[in-house]
Scaffold this motif. Structure first.
Motif, short mmCIF file in Angstrom:
data_model
loop_
_atom_site.label_atom_id
_atom_site.label_comp_id
_atom_site.label_asym_id
_atom_site.label_seq_id
_atom_site.Cartn_x
_atom_site.Cartn_y
_atom_site.Cartn_z
N ALA A 219 30.66 12.12 42.12
CA ALA A 219 29.40 12.20 42.85
C ALA A 219 28.25 12.20 41.86
CB ALA A 219 29.37 13.45 43.73
N SER A 220 27.10 11.67 42.30
CA SER A 220 25.90 11.67 41.47
C SER A 220 24.80 12.43 42.21
CB SER A 220 25.44 10.25 41.15
OG SER A 220 25.15 9.54 42.35
N MET A 221 24.00 13.19 41.45
CA MET A 221 22.94 14.00 42.03
C MET A 221 21.65 13.18 42.05
SD MET A 221 22.70 17.17 43.25
CE MET A 221 23.69 18.36 42.32
N ALA A 222 21.18 12.83 43.25
CA ALA A 222 19.95 12.04 43.39
C ALA A 222 18.72 12.93 43.47
CB ALA A 222 20.03 11.15 44.63
N VAL A 223 18.86 14.11 44.07
CA VAL A 223 17.78 15.08 44.18
C VAL A 223 18.33 16.42 43.72
CG1 VAL A 223 16.19 16.27 45.74
CG2 VAL A 223 16.64 13.84 46.05
N ASP A 224 17.61 17.10 42.84
CA ASP A 224 18.17 18.27 42.16
C ASP A 224 17.28 19.50 42.34
OD1 ASP A 224 19.59 19.95 40.52
OD2 ASP A 224 19.21 18.84 38.66
N HIS A 225 17.56 20.28 43.40
CA HIS A 225 16.91 21.58 43.63
C HIS A 225 15.38 21.47 43.64
CE1 HIS A 225 20.96 22.71 42.21
NE2 HIS A 225 20.82 23.77 43.00
N ILE A 226 14.86 20.71 44.60
CA ILE A 226 13.40 20.58 44.70
C ILE A 226 12.88 21.46 45.84
CG2 ILE A 226 13.50 18.21 43.84
CD1 ILE A 226 12.71 17.33 46.73
N SER A 227 11.63 21.89 45.71
CA SER A 227 10.98 22.69 46.74
C SER A 227 9.52 22.26 46.85
CB SER A 227 11.03 24.19 46.39
OG SER A 227 12.36 24.66 46.34
N PHE A 228 9.06 22.09 48.09
CA PHE A 228 7.64 21.85 48.36
C PHE A 228 7.39 22.15 49.83
CE2 PHE A 228 9.66 17.78 49.26
CZ PHE A 228 9.05 17.36 50.43
N GLU A 229 6.14 22.23 50.21
CA GLU A 229 5.80 22.47 51.60
C GLU A 229 4.57 21.67 51.98
OE1 GLU A 229 3.21 26.57 51.32
OE2 GLU A 229 5.41 26.74 51.30
N ILE A 230 4.43 21.42 53.29
CA ILE A 230 3.29 20.67 53.81
C ILE A 230 2.65 21.50 54.92
CG2 ILE A 230 2.50 18.52 54.87
CD1 ILE A 230 5.01 17.16 53.82
N GLY A 231 1.37 21.80 54.76
CA GLY A 231 0.64 22.54 55.78
C GLY A 231 0.18 21.63 56.90
N ARG A 232 -0.29 22.21 57.96
CA ARG A 232 -0.79 21.42 59.09
C ARG A 232 -2.06 20.69 58.67
NH1 ARG A 232 1.83 23.03 63.86
NH2 ARG A 232 3.23 24.78 63.47
N GLY A 233 -2.06 19.37 58.89
CA GLY A 233 -3.19 18.54 58.52
C GLY A 233 -3.27 18.20 57.05
N GLU A 234 -2.27 18.58 56.27
CA GLU A 234 -2.29 18.38 54.82
C GLU A 234 -1.54 17.10 54.44
OE1 GLU A 234 -1.73 21.38 51.08
OE2 GLU A 234 -0.03 21.25 52.45
N CYS A 235 -1.96 16.49 53.34
CA CYS A 235 -1.26 15.33 52.79
C CYS A 235 -0.66 15.69 51.44
CB CYS A 235 -2.20 14.14 52.62
SG CYS A 235 -1.41 12.70 51.86
N VAL A 236 0.66 15.57 51.35
CA VAL A 236 1.38 15.82 50.10
C VAL A 236 1.97 14.49 49.63
CG1 VAL A 236 3.34 16.99 49.01
CG2 VAL A 236 1.90 18.21 50.65
N ALA A 237 1.74 14.14 48.38
CA ALA A 237 2.25 12.89 47.82
C ALA A 237 3.42 13.16 46.88
CB ALA A 237 1.15 12.16 47.06
N LEU A 238 4.47 12.37 47.02
CA LEU A 238 5.58 12.37 46.06
C LEU A 238 5.43 11.12 45.20
CD1 LEU A 238 8.76 13.31 48.18
CD2 LEU A 238 7.37 14.80 46.73
N VAL A 239 5.28 11.29 43.90
CA VAL A 239 5.13 10.15 43.01
C VAL A 239 6.18 10.23 41.90
CG1 VAL A 239 2.65 10.00 43.46
CG2 VAL A 239 3.45 11.26 41.47
N GLY A 240 6.45 9.09 41.33
CA GLY A 240 7.44 9.02 40.25
C GLY A 240 7.98 7.62 40.17
N GLU A 241 8.74 7.34 39.13
CA GLU A 241 9.25 5.99 38.95
C GLU A 241 10.38 5.70 39.93
OE1 GLU A 241 11.50 5.32 35.23
OE2 GLU A 241 11.00 7.39 34.81
#
Length: 545
Positions: free
Chosen positions: A24-46
């Protein structure tokens, strides 16, 4: 925490693993984030950093049980989405949470019209049908910038440009005005003017409805304009997180600094006025008939390409720019004799316009294309190694198995892919990695002329710069000739020696690229450049800081 102050979406310690073979390969490794009401959160990376996998996990759209979650939870309005049954998650998909996918051609049903596909969503979630559904569909298509939407209701996905298909996807996602919209590279296929319209539309809907937004992109200029919080991902981990201004002006992590500094070098191939002409055409036309009535009589034409003249010399790069639907891709396909057209097409001294398919085959080795939609261009039933080797089998059958394998390995290394992955299939790669496979398939034949149809649109900033350097290196090494189609004027400026600007099938302006960028003469070109460089100024200012 009370419901009002509780985040709309909470992702805690999330991991995603994919089983393949015996491991098995780990594509996502123990990430945490949250999005509030009306908020914009961006995920960036290669490309391949885990952005899309994280987003797909929210709606449980990963290929279970191949994909598993070794750890973590995803809570939406207090409910753990990972614990919901398929029937329960369906009540949330498309209604409370909508998603815009990265590749519209593979997300739209090729057998249904645009009206039917948007109408299905309105019927399932709102019970709207008939004239009310048609009126709402026209309203949505107008909102996302499709001109004369009434004429597009009966169109099928293949009859729209890449940018128009993406706009339809956005209209479908916004149809029910969800609480959370997941936008996975939603402006990838859009030209700069429509990109600005879409971003303004999303901002307006957020302000009007209080919708939250999870925005996945590799375009840092867009992040600066639309997001409140940015999470920078690398190798499946969130390496930096915080308010956009804070992260962009004072990045702490080395990877974030490298991402902000990435920029293709402006070093286009010099004009070659004495070099032989590789491909030319005069008064080229591609008109699609509009048929109506019981007898399907032709009542008009869509003039996708209308009287274009051009000549590209050996070793040069001709950049073709314009809005989505302006005829850029159609022009490229016509020059390669992949669609019917009127007017002479002279390739390497011979008019190939009237040749039959068998007569065209000797020329195919020297003319290649990299398509805009990498997933739609790759066979899901073939391994990457077989995909890249297929052209060699057809055009160079005398190569031994070992020679063919060596060429495939070298091509994959040239585009930055690990040759050890050549036994995998396209669905096992990210969008950007699939585009690299398409480039490898084209260059492995060492052609003379390559049509590059938005080759960097699905790529992150770091690989965009790498790919531009690679294309430039291949051009100088093999004296390649490129027709470079793009809405990213920053990339065009780094490669093109000559430029044509298209609008509604016609060339509105042409000339040396450096001269046009400095002094555009037509009003349309000035508007196009102003929109592009306004976006770039936002991103460039950030990087400079």
């Amino acid at each position: 925490m009370d419901a009002i102050n509780q985040p709309l979406l909470e992702v805690r310690d999330l991991s995603v693993a994919f089983r393949h073979g015996g491991g098995a390969s780990m594509a996502v490794d123990h990430i945490s984030f949250e999005i509030g009401r009306g908020e914009c959160v961006a995920l960036v990376g290669e490309s391949g950093s885990g952005k899309s996998v994280s987003a797909l996990s929210v709606l449980k759209l990963l290929p279970y049980p191949t994909a598993t979650h070794p750890s973590g939870s995803i809570r939406f309005k207090g409910r753990d989405l990972l614990s919901l049954s398929e029937q329960e998650i369906r009540t949330i998909r498309g209604n409370d949470i909508s998603i815009i996918f990265q590749e519209p051609m593979t997300s739209l049903n090729p057998l249904h019209t645009i009206e039917a596909q948007i109408g299905e969503i309105l019927l399932l979630h709102k019970g709207i049908r008939g004239a009310a559904a048609k009126a709402r569909t026209i309203e949505l298509l107008t909102q996302v910038g499709i001109p004369e939407p009434e004429t597009r209701l009966a169109s099928y996905p293949h009859q729209l440009s890449g940018g128009q298909r993406q706009r339809v996807m956005i209209a479908m996602a916004l149809a029910n005005e969800p609480d959370l919209l997941i936008a996975d590279e939603p402006t990838t296929a859009l030209d700069v003017t429509v990109q600005a319209q879409i971003l303004a539309l999303l901002a307006e809907i957020r302000a009007r409805t209080g919708m939250s937004l999870l925005f996945i992109t590799h375009d840092l200029g867009i992040v600066r304009r639309i997001a409140d919080v940015v999470c920078v991902m690398n190798n499946g981990k969130i390496v930096e997180k915080g308010p956009v201004e804070q992260v962009f002006t004072a990045p702490r992590h080395p990877y974030t600094r490298a991402l902000l500094a990435a920029e293709p070098k402006a070093d286009p191939a010099p004009p070659q006025p004495q070099a032989p002409v590789v491909v030319s055409t005069n008064d080229l036309k591609v008109w699609f008939p509009i048929k109506r009535g019981l007898l399907r009589r032709t009542v008009g034409h869509i003039k996708a390409v209308d009287g274009v003249n051009l000549a590209v010399r050996k070793g040069e790069t001709l950049g073709v720019v314009g809005e989505s639907g302006s005829g850029k891709t159609t022009l490229g396909l016509a020059l390669l004799r992949l669609i019917s057209s009127e007017g002479p097409i002279v390739f390497m001294g011979k008019d190939v316009q009237g040749l039959r398919a068998k007569e065209m085959r000797p020329f195919r080795h020297d003319m290649q294309i990299v398509f805009q939609d990498p997933f739609g261009a790759l066979s899901p039933r073939m391994s990457v190694g077989d995909i890249v080797a297929e052209g060699l089998s057809v055009h160079q059958p005398s190569l031994s198995t070992q020679e063919r394998e060596a060429r495939v390995i070298r091509a994959l290394q040239d585009v930055g892919l690990d040759p050890e992955t050549r036994s995998r299939y396209p669905h096992e790669f990210s969008g950007g990695q699939r585009q690299r496979i398409c480039v490898a398939r084209a260059v492995v034949l060492e052609p003379s002329f390559v049509v590059l149809d938005e080759p960097t649109s699905a790529l992150d900033m770091l690989f965009q710069a790498q790919l531009v350097d690679l294309l430039r290196e291949l051009q100088r090494k093999h004296d390649l000739t490129y027709l470079f189609i793009s809405h990213d004027l920053r990339v065009v400026a780094s490669l093109a020696s000559h430029l044509i600007v298209m609008r509604q099938g016609k060339v509105v302006e042409e000339g040396p690229a450096a001269d046009l960028f400095k002094n555009p003469k037509s009003d349309y070109t000035r508007v196009l450049f102003a929109a592009a460089f306004r976006n770039e100024a936002a991103g460039g200012h950030t990087a400079a800081q």
